[in-house]
Write an enzyme that holds these catalytic residues in place. Sequence first.
Site, short mmCIF file in Angstrom:
data_model
loop_
_atom_site.label_atom_id
_atom_site.label_comp_id
_atom_site.label_asym_id
_atom_site.label_seq_id
_atom_site.Cartn_x
_atom_site.Cartn_y
_atom_site.Cartn_z
N SER A 26 32.35 7.98 61.61
CA SER A 26 33.75 7.58 61.53
C SER A 26 34.24 7.84 60.11
O SER A 26 33.45 7.82 59.15
CB SER A 26 33.90 6.08 61.86
OG SER A 26 35.19 5.60 61.51
N TYR B 228 31.41 -2.68 60.52
CA TYR B 228 31.62 -1.42 61.24
C TYR B 228 31.47 -0.23 60.29
O TYR B 228 30.75 0.74 60.58
CB TYR B 228 32.99 -1.42 61.90
CG TYR B 228 33.33 -0.13 62.60
CD1 TYR B 228 32.84 0.12 63.88
CD2 TYR B 228 34.12 0.84 62.00
CE1 TYR B 228 33.13 1.32 64.54
CE2 TYR B 228 34.42 2.03 62.64
CZ TYR B 228 33.92 2.27 63.91
OH TYR B 228 34.20 3.45 64.55
#
Length: 252
Positions: free
Chosen positions: A143, A157
Amino acid sequence: MSALRKNILITGASAGLGEQMARDFAARGRNLALCARRTDRIEKLRAELLTAHPGIEVAVRALDVTDHAKVFEVFRAFRDELGTLDRVIVNAGLGKGQPIGTGRFDANLQTANTNFTAALAQCEAAVEIFREQRAGHLVVISSMSAMRGLPRNRTTYAATKAGVAALAEGIRADLLRTPIKVTTLYPGYIASELSSRDSRGTPLMVSTEKGVRSMVQAIEAERAQAKTPAWPWVPIGFAMRHLPLRLVTKVG
């Protein structure tokens, strides 16, 4: 692309980016091995893909990637069913998280286990098969959050996505002199079930179809790493790496 990757395994294929990648690869005539916890959804997707593309094979199996022994079992079963696994896309992930120290270690632990430890199991299972075959392509979905540490609900995350990016690079380093390829993708803001709760007012969000199209193009090129879509995430990635942390925190 160094070779035609005919048989492609995608984890987390029941929704979002995984589901759309399955559609895009099916349209290219690839056989698919799809797994997810929600078997009703991947069975429905299988029927859709076979109707639209009757010449391909679509194998489906239930898999919770946090069941590590099951990961190895399911990957080998797909390999046996299709004959080979030419590409494995480590896509299954979780966006849950809370600020550190606010009493929600449970949520952060679940994210860490799903996004990193389970990804490690998937990489182990895939590369074990690739080593036996002496060929294959491992794709790890990281990501843009991996570029720097992020605050609030994104702290864990972002850390897991940085971790899987480092894991993929280490695997790539180990396999440089082999026919096995490794790709790390850094998606930006792409609409999906994971992003839907936070997508309001996000000007850089692109549709699932557009975002996944750029991901599939990078995967097919077998690039070592790619930020997708390239615009505006290549320059944003550079900025995230070099700006003071107080400015980077605005991304989170």
